[in-house]
Design a protein around this motif. Structure first.
Motif: not given
Lengths: 356, 231
Positions: A43, A71-72, A76, A78, A80, A84-85, A97-98, A139-140, A143, B126, B128
């Motif tokens: 990641a 990472a950004h 990818l 991720v 978790f 982790r919202l 968001y992404g 959310r993942a 992206t 990050s 995201l």
């Protein structure tokens, strides 16, 4: 493609392998085996001390050439262990968001796939554990990741919620065309979800390969821990019997199996999980017996487990598929079982998932 | 109801305290972030230096400002020759003095709430696709808002009540640097002004009460919003 070294205190992680470009690859091992550390390296949340990580043709990390994509920029997804919202955004805000502009069109279908339409205007603090994790998965996905990394996404959920989320993940793996790397220490979960398995212990990769093949390897039984007793076999639904509430399945070689009714249309492929201890053997087809599922098989191999002197493991060939059975050494000797011998396998229980 | 002199003192006080909070906001948040999220050599020293205004007599701070930022001071000379800026004996100087005194309160409040923000959320952001700045402005900072509000009100109140450093560095010039505390002090020093002093005293109490009430309301509001979100 992956070849990395990482030292974390007195723990060293060493992994070198190539994972398939589609389907679900599972990293399996007890806690402390380094599977989550490996996921973090992929990641980009940690940097390896040395090594190479590539996805397809793109290099994410190459310590010798001084490459380490942050990472950004890795694209990818991720998911978790904890969802982790972001607590200060509503579900809709978290999802977008992404979000890539190109994914906007898929927003509704992903929301529907995960069953989170009704949650869009709520804040994360008001969601249950299972709901929050579904939002995190969405959310993942939005992206548009090239690879989805999931770190024990079912941990901490109770039985019913766990099954529910597992169904969502299985459906997702079937419906979306993104490879998934899935970390877990739960054999049942992996038998239901994974196509490819990476066995880890003390920061090393012990072996990796297709799930159904690894499950047949007696010498890995100890590492596979709770897995020691499952075979994975695929079959297709051929008919339903509504009177008795039964469903008839066909294996690849044409042999039939009966299951309690499965609410899927005829032609749906199912992945069956058959515990080795629920497979009994007979030398000739027994009569007057309540077992519905009898399969003609040929003994391919007989092995012993170091830990259990009383038991013998037998792998059976059924057409192109392999089934594992566990019996006492005493029965084995009395029946005079040998490799190449035709036998009848009696199945006491079969669990299944709708997974191609 | 209020005399012109009283209005003037109130206006100068609010202007000075407002500017003081304004100029320390950016460096305050930056240093709080540095202290909350990073380990570096000299961190303890920086931390102690920051807290110095809390424990030093304010007059000492004012004197230090005077010798560094005064017209003969090393920084003051430079400011004067380059930009023509003169700080001592001006209301801007009073704002500097108030800001320096209020700085540790702001930093401490922001730092505590930054430390309470879960770095895992930042890591999630990050993955995201959010770069460092986007993570800071969309995740870290919004979650720090309650602490930022508390810190701002505390710093404002501190700058408002500042006396020692202000009188030393900016002096007590009517209409320029005579803030409420300085005006009150002046009245107490002159015989026969007891009634006027009492009025200023009441005004000070009212302003202090108001800022306390506003701060309580803000932090309760912020906390309630967070609680609503936590179900």
């Amino acid at each position: 493609m992956l070849d990395v070294d990482k030292r974390l205190g007195d723990f060293t992680l060493k992994a070198s392998m190539t994972l398939p470009a589609n389907g679900v690859s599972a990293l399996f091992g007890v806690s402390g085996s380094g599977k989550t550390s490996l996921l973090r390296l992929i990641a980009g949340l940690d940097d390896p001390d040395a090594g190479v990580i590539r996805i397809g043709t793109q290099t994410l990390v190459d310590s010798r050439r001084g490459i380490c994509v942050p990472a950004h920029r890795r694209h990818l997804g991720v998911v978790f262990q904890e969802a982790r919202l972001f607590p200060h955004y509503r579900v809709r805000g978290n999802l977008s968001y992404g979000m890539r502009p190109a994914a906007r069109a898929r927003f509704d279908s992903i929301v529907e796939l995960l069953g989170i339409e009704a949650l869009l205007d709520r804040f994360p603090g008001t969601l249950s554990g299972g709901e929050a994790r579904r939002v995190a998965i969405g959310r993942a996905l939005l992206t548009e990741p090239r690879l989805l990394l999931m770190d024990e996404p079912l941990t901490g959920l109770d039985g019913a919620r766990k099954q529910e989320l597992m169904d969502y993940i299985v459906r997702l793996a079937r419906d979306i065309d993104i490879p998934i790397v899935y970390v877990s220490h739960d054999p049942d979960e992996l038998a239901a979800i994974a196509d490819y398995l990476v066995l880890m212990e003390h920061g090393r990769v012990i072996d990796h390969g297709r799930l159904d093949q690894l499950l047949m390897r007696f010498e890995l039984t100890e590492y596979l821990g709770g897995f020691d007793a499952v075979s994975v076999v695929t079959a297709t639904i051929v008919a339903h019997d509504d009177d008795y509430a039964l469903t008839q399945l066909s294996l690849a070689d044409g042999q039939r199996l009966i299951l309690p009714i499965v609410n899927e249309p005829v032609g749906t492929p199912l992945r069956l999980r058959i515990p080795a201890r629920d497979v009994a053997l007979a030398l000739s087809p027994p009569e007057h017996i309540s077992y519905r599922n009898k399969l003609d098989a040929v003994i391919e191999r007989v092995g012993t487990l170091d830990r259990r002197r009383s038991a013998v493991e037998v792998s059976l060939r059924i057409g192109s598929q392999v089934l594992r059975a566990r019996l006492t050494r005493k029965s084995h000797d009395e029946m005079g079982l040998k490799e190449g011998m035709p036998v009848v396998a009696l199945l006491r229980s079969v669990a299944f998932d709708t997974r191609r | 109801m209020l005399s012109e002199v009283e209005w003037q003192a109130i206006a100068i006080s609010l202007k000075v305290a407002g500017s003081a909070v304004g100029w320390i906001m950016l460096p305050g948040v930056a240093i709080a972030w540095l202290l909350a999220r990073h380990e570096f050599r000299g961190k303890t020293l920086l931390d102690s230096l920051l807290h110095l205004p809390l424990v030093l007599p304010p007059v000492v701070v004012g004197y230090l400002l005077l010798i560094s930022l005064g017209r003969q001071g090393w920084l003051g000379q430079w400011l004067d020759s380059l930009f023509g800026i003169t700080l001592p004996f001006t209301w801007q100087g009073a704002a500097i003095a108030g800001g320096v005194m209020a700085f540790p309160l702001l930093v401490q409040a922001v730092r505590l709430s930054l430390e309470a923000v879960d770095p895992k959320l930042e890591a999630a952001a990050s993955t995201l696709g959010a770069g460092r700045w986007r993570v800071f402005f969309t995740v870290t900072l919004p979650l720090t808002v309650p602490g930022l509000l508390t810190g701002t009100v505390l710093a404002f109140a501190r700058a408002l009540s500042e006396f020692g450093a202000t009188i030393t560095f900016a002096s007590n010039i009517p209409g320029q640097t005579r803030t409420l505390p300085l005006a009150l002090y002046t009245l107490i020093q002159s015989p026969g002004k007891e009634a006027a002093a009492a009025r200023l005293c009441v005004i000070s109490i009212v302003i202090a009460m108001l800022s306390l009430v506003i701060s309580q309301w803000l932090s309760r509001h912020a906390r309630r919003r967070l609680r609503e979100r936590d179900g």
